[in-house]
Design a protein around this motif. Structure first.
Motif, short mmCIF file in Angstrom:
data_model
loop_
_atom_site.label_atom_id
_atom_site.label_comp_id
_atom_site.label_asym_id
_atom_site.label_seq_id
_atom_site.Cartn_x
_atom_site.Cartn_y
_atom_site.Cartn_z
N THR A 19 -9.57 2.61 8.37
CA THR A 19 -8.36 3.31 7.93
C THR A 19 -7.27 3.23 8.99
O THR A 19 -6.11 2.96 8.70
N TYR A 45 -13.47 13.37 9.51
CA TYR A 45 -13.56 12.71 8.20
C TYR A 45 -14.88 11.98 8.01
O TYR A 45 -15.46 11.97 6.94
N THR A 74 -4.93 0.88 -6.33
CA THR A 74 -3.95 0.58 -5.29
C THR A 74 -3.11 -0.64 -5.67
O THR A 74 -1.88 -0.63 -5.54
N GLN A 89 -3.58 3.94 -0.20
CA GLN A 89 -3.21 5.33 0.07
C GLN A 89 -4.47 6.18 0.22
O GLN A 89 -5.39 6.08 -0.59
N GLY A 90 -4.51 6.99 1.28
CA GLY A 90 -5.69 7.85 1.48
C GLY A 90 -6.95 7.03 1.61
O GLY A 90 -7.00 6.04 2.35
N ASN A 91 -7.98 7.41 0.87
CA ASN A 91 -9.25 6.68 0.94
C ASN A 91 -9.57 5.99 -0.40
O ASN A 91 -10.73 5.90 -0.80
N TYR A 92 -8.56 5.50 -1.07
CA TYR A 92 -8.75 4.80 -2.35
C TYR A 92 -9.25 3.38 -2.06
O TYR A 92 -8.54 2.39 -2.26
N THR A 126 -3.45 8.11 9.08
CA THR A 126 -3.91 8.88 7.92
C THR A 126 -4.56 10.18 8.39
O THR A 126 -5.29 10.20 9.37
N LYS A 127 -4.30 11.27 7.70
CA LYS A 127 -4.76 12.61 8.09
C LYS A 127 -6.28 12.64 8.30
O LYS A 127 -7.03 11.98 7.61
N ASN A 128 -6.69 13.45 9.28
CA ASN A 128 -8.09 13.69 9.66
C ASN A 128 -8.71 12.57 10.47
O ASN A 128 -9.90 12.60 10.76
N ASP A 149 -3.66 1.36 8.71
CA ASP A 149 -2.39 2.01 9.03
C ASP A 149 -1.60 1.21 10.06
O ASP A 149 -0.38 1.05 9.95
#
Length: 457
Positions: free
Chosen positions: A113, A331, A145, A133-136, A311-313, A117
């Protein structure tokens, strides 16, 4: 997006029951009714509940066209298909060919991830770029995606995740990457894959759809992958720190908020990333190799890395109102990743005391006790002041550490004792202290992070 009814019918090999004219276009594709907007195509998928049951709700929200395995009532505009998931994947392949961006696929046991990014940040300095996007990143998320990217996308950065053998092969064959990158081989999902060699084989499935003139990027220090690349026809580039790789880095400085390094390929250039750790330098090297391949100027690559959004976390620094620093990496976790961050955290020069909160690493199978115990060598009483271990599988690590650590500095809590752990940790911590938290997502350490932020307002 603009996909006509005619295009969709042909792409999914379906039977047209659409009321609309064949040239009318959908503007988005959704499988979640909460995201359906006007002029959406709704794709009902089967999971814990059957998405077909939500077709009326999707239509009410604005979907004018539906893919369906069922015969639907008269007046509903739909395309009949045998399997809606397969149809979603076929439609993604069609849209990918229509937009025709360069495709970058990224996988690995850890860091994918962050690498995604970083790669997006580097490429977006020079090209119109879209990323996962995110964990898709699975068999549903990856085609979604693709179908979510703008039609002017020039570079598409796709994260590819997996739990079992064969899953990345599917993703690679859907997306047909121009460049494929493997960040590292760890122990994630070893319960299902048997060994690190089995994990390496599963990650190498990313080459299944790799274009013949494509490039594979792998870590220079992973012998398992080195043995597997002998027969592949594509170009192989390598990366590493202090090694004779295609792109090698030397770390110049590390702080809790940034890391600076130089490389063999871009002499005289100093790169900076706004995250800590040599392991993140390796992720940045992948992004640089990809940017270099696509002729992104060095100055733009430097700017992209220096300003990328994580990405968050993912190894996120937070601060309580009374001055406690929190390094949240809650995460996911595997032994390789946990050791890497522990080593970096232990070496940081900080003003106050250092706390660590480690939760169970899941999906390690019969090797779980051994792998949890292996973390012990990366926890030194000279560098870590307080250790909190959480979860039944962490008991094996506790049994090793409690005799090595000073009395009162190590604490063990079972999964049912999270509230007690949070309370004790919060009461123990003082302004200027720093705490590092890491565990598999299923352990819910994000709740501990939130508790610390609220209790120290």
């Amino acid at each position: 997006m603009n996909l006509s009814v005619r295009e969709i019918v042909a792409a999914v090999n379906g039977v047209n029951h659409a009321i609309q004219h064949e040239d009318q276009c959908v503007e988005s594709v959704e499988f979640d009714t909460r995201k359906v907007i006007e002029n959406s195509l709704f794709v009902p998928l089967k999971g814990a509940r059957d998405g077909h049951d939500f077709i009326p709700q999707a239509i009410e929200s604005g979907a004018f066209l539906v893919l369906s395995e069922r015969e639907l009532s008269e007046g509903v505009s739909y395309i009949k298909v045998e399997d809606t998931l397969v149809a979603l994947q076929k439609l993604a392949q069609y849209f990918l060919e229509k937009v025709h961006p360069k495709v970058i696929g990224i996988t690995g046991s850890n860091g994918k991830t962050t690498t995604k990014d970083m790669t997006e940040a580097v490429l977006s300095q020079h090209y119109k770029t879209y990323k996962t996007q995110g964990n898709y990143n699975n068999h549903i998320g990856l085609p979604y995606t693709i179908l979510s990217m703008p039609e002017d996308t020039e570079m598409l950065v796709l994260e590819m995740g997996m739990d079992h053998k064969g899953e990345i092969e599917v993703l690679s064959n859907i997306s047909k990457p121009d460049i494929a990158a493997i960040t590292l081989i760890g122990e994630s999902h070893i319960e299902y894959l048997g060994s690190r060699a089995g994990i390496a084989e599963a990650k190498m499935e990313i080459t299944a759809g790799l274009k013949e003139d494509g490039v594979l990027i792998i870590p220079n220090d992973e012998p398992l992958l080195k043995r597997m690349i002998i027969d592949i026809p594509q170009t192989v580039d390598t990366f590493g720190i202090g090694t004779e790789a295609t792109l090698s880095a030397s770390i110049l400085s590390e702080t809790k908020v940034d890391t600076q390094f130089e490389t063999n390929l871009f002499e005289g250039e100093v790169f900076s990333i706004p995250v800590l750790g040599g392991y993140n330098v390796k992720n940045a090297l992948i992004a640089l190799l990809i940017g270099h391949f696509f002729n992104v100027p060095v100055s733009k690559m430097k700017n992209g890395l220096a300003t990328f959004d994580l990405t968050k976390n993912r190894t996120e620094w937070l601060k309580t109102n009374d001055g406690i620093d929190i390094l949240s990496d809650v995460y996911n976790a595997n032994p390789t990743a946990m050791k890497l961050v522990l080593d970096t955290f232990s070496a940081l020069k900080l003003e106050g005391r250092k706390f660590i909160v480690l939760g169970d690493m899941l999906e390690l199978g019969e090797l779980s006790n051994q792998m949890h115990e292996s973390v012990a060598e990366h926890i030194s009483p000279k560098k870590i002041d307080q250790v909190y271990l959480y979860g039944e599988q962490m008991e094996s690590l506790y049994n090793l550490l409690h005799e090595r650590m000073p009395q009162g500095s190590i604490h063990f809590y079972r999964k049912t004792e999270k509230k007690e752990m949070m309370t004790h940790l919060s009461e123990k911590m003082q302004p200027k202290d720093t705490v590092f938290l890491k565990a598999s997502n299923g352990m819910g350490l994000s709740e501990v992070v939130e508790f610390l932020l609220k209790s120290h307002e």
